[in-house]
Design a protein around this motif. Structure first.
Motif, PDB file in Angstrom:
ATOM      1  N   GLY A  33      -1.109   8.001  -9.660  1.00  8.09           N
ATOM      2  CA  GLY A  33       0.067   7.167  -9.410  1.00  8.09           C
ATOM      3  C   GLY A  33      -0.018   6.266  -8.200  1.00  8.09           C
ATOM      4  O   GLY A  33       0.908   5.509  -7.925  1.00  8.09           O
ATOM      5  N   LEU A  34      -1.134   6.319  -7.457  1.00 11.77           N
ATOM      6  CA  LEU A  34      -1.240   5.482  -6.256  1.00 11.77           C
ATOM      7  C   LEU A  34      -1.317   3.991  -6.600  1.00 11.77           C
ATOM      8  O   LEU A  34      -0.762   3.163  -5.892  1.00 11.77           O
ATOM      9  CB  LEU A  34      -2.460   5.871  -5.421  1.00 11.77           C
ATOM     10  CG  LEU A  34      -2.351   7.190  -4.677  1.00 11.77           C
ATOM     11  CD1 LEU A  34      -3.655   7.480  -3.946  1.00 11.77           C
ATOM     12  CD2 LEU A  34      -1.205   7.167  -3.708  1.00 11.77           C
ATOM     13  N   ALA A  36       0.038   2.372  -9.174  1.00 14.33           N
ATOM     14  CA  ALA A  36       1.384   1.899  -9.511  1.00 14.33           C
ATOM     15  C   ALA A  36       2.248   1.812  -8.254  1.00 14.33           C
ATOM     16  O   ALA A  36       2.977   0.832  -8.058  1.00 14.33           O
ATOM     17  CB  ALA A  36       2.030   2.816 -10.544  1.00 14.33           C
ATOM     18  N   ALA A  37       2.165   2.822  -7.382  1.00 14.80           N
ATOM     19  CA  ALA A  37       2.943   2.805  -6.143  1.00 14.80           C
ATOM     20  C   ALA A  37       2.537   1.611  -5.279  1.00 14.80           C
ATOM     21  O   ALA A  37       3.396   0.948  -4.683  1.00 14.80           O
ATOM     22  CB  ALA A  37       2.757   4.112  -5.378  1.00 14.80           C
ATOM     23  N   LEU A  38       1.251   1.329  -5.218  1.00 12.73           N
ATOM     24  CA  LEU A  38       0.762   0.189  -4.449  1.00 12.73           C
ATOM     25  C   LEU A  38       1.275  -1.121  -5.040  1.00 12.73           C
ATOM     26  O   LEU A  38       1.706  -2.016  -4.310  1.00 12.73           O
ATOM     27  CB  LEU A  38      -0.772   0.208  -4.423  1.00 12.73           C
ATOM     28  CG  LEU A  38      -1.478  -0.877  -3.636  1.00 12.73           C
ATOM     29  CD1 LEU A  38      -1.104  -0.828  -2.165  1.00 12.73           C
ATOM     30  CD2 LEU A  38      -2.992  -0.719  -3.799  1.00 12.73           C
ATOM     31  N   TYR A  40       4.037  -1.568  -6.925  1.00 13.12           N
ATOM     32  CA  TYR A  40       5.483  -1.669  -6.692  1.00 13.12           C
ATOM     33  C   TYR A  40       5.801  -1.964  -5.229  1.00 13.12           C
ATOM     34  O   TYR A  40       6.722  -2.719  -4.931  1.00 13.12           O
ATOM     35  CB  TYR A  40       6.191  -0.385  -7.135  1.00 13.12           C
ATOM     36  CG  TYR A  40       6.147  -0.155  -8.621  1.00 13.12           C
ATOM     37  CD1 TYR A  40       6.379  -1.180  -9.533  1.00 13.12           C
ATOM     38  CD2 TYR A  40       5.848   1.101  -9.134  1.00 13.12           C
ATOM     39  CE1 TYR A  40       6.328  -0.964 -10.899  1.00 13.12           C
ATOM     40  CE2 TYR A  40       5.800   1.330 -10.503  1.00 13.12           C
ATOM     41  CZ  TYR A  40       6.045   0.292 -11.371  1.00 13.12           C
ATOM     42  OH  TYR A  40       5.997   0.517 -12.729  1.00 13.12           O
ATOM     43  N   ALA A  41       5.045  -1.400  -4.306  1.00  9.60           N
ATOM     44  CA  ALA A  41       5.269  -1.669  -2.884  1.00  9.60           C
ATOM     45  C   ALA A  41       4.998  -3.129  -2.563  1.00  9.60           C
ATOM     46  O   ALA A  41       5.752  -3.767  -1.822  1.00  9.60           O
ATOM     47  CB  ALA A  41       4.400  -0.756  -2.028  1.00  9.60           C
ATOM     48  N   SER A 102      14.469  -0.147  -9.956  1.00 10.84           N
ATOM     49  CA  SER A 102      13.617   0.852  -9.315  1.00 10.84           C
ATOM     50  C   SER A 102      12.572   1.315 -10.306  1.00 10.84           C
ATOM     51  O   SER A 102      12.877   1.477 -11.475  1.00 10.84           O
ATOM     52  CB  SER A 102      14.439   2.066  -8.880  1.00 10.84           C
ATOM     53  OG  SER A 102      15.453   1.681  -7.991  1.00 10.84           O
ATOM     54  N   PRO A 103      11.322   1.565  -9.841  1.00 10.45           N
ATOM     55  CA  PRO A 103      10.299   2.087 -10.775  1.00 10.45           C
ATOM     56  C   PRO A 103      10.612   3.518 -11.183  1.00 10.45           C
ATOM     57  O   PRO A 103      11.288   4.244 -10.558  1.00 10.45           O
ATOM     58  CB  PRO A 103       9.022   2.017  -9.966  1.00 10.45           C
ATOM     59  CG  PRO A 103       9.387   1.762  -8.560  1.00 10.45           C
ATOM     60  CD  PRO A 103      10.811   1.317  -8.529  1.00 10.45           C
TER      61      PRO A 103
END
Length: 103
Positions: A33-34, A36-38, A40-41, A102-103
């Motif tokens: 999930g990193l 996707a988190a990157l 979205y950030a 929000s994701p």
């Protein structure tokens, strides 16, 4: 573990655009999930699009498979920083409703 950048422009001749740069996750941390988190950030760091922003990026075959899940589609090739070298590029549209979600 992961690194990524984003750049943006609001030049009248180019419209509102942003570039994803250097989105990489260490292989040992992929599929957690990193990425996707990157993504979205980086998108969340952009100003709210009014009404939308075109997100551009260059890609490799492997990264394209990943980013196509988020709506990126091929748009040809662009010049790279190397002489006579072009790289594949893709784009996605980020509208205000997606930006606020929000994701």
């Amino acid at each position: 573990m992961a690194v990524g950048g984003i750049g943006s422009t609001t030049h009248i001749s180019m419209g509102d655009r942003a570039w994803l740069m250097f989105g990489m996750v260490t292989p040992a941390w992929q599929r957690h999930g990193l990425g996707a988190a990157l993504l979205y950030a980086r998108l969340g760091a952009l100003p709210e699009p009014a009404p939308s922003t075109r997100i551009l990026m260059t890609y490799t075959e492997e990264s394209y498979r990943y980013y196509s899940r988020f709506g990126f589609t091929p748009m040809g090739s662009i010049r790279s920083g190397l002489p006579n070298k072009k790289v594949a590029s893709s784009a996605a549209r980020l509208d205000v409703a997606d930006w606020r979600r929000s994701p």
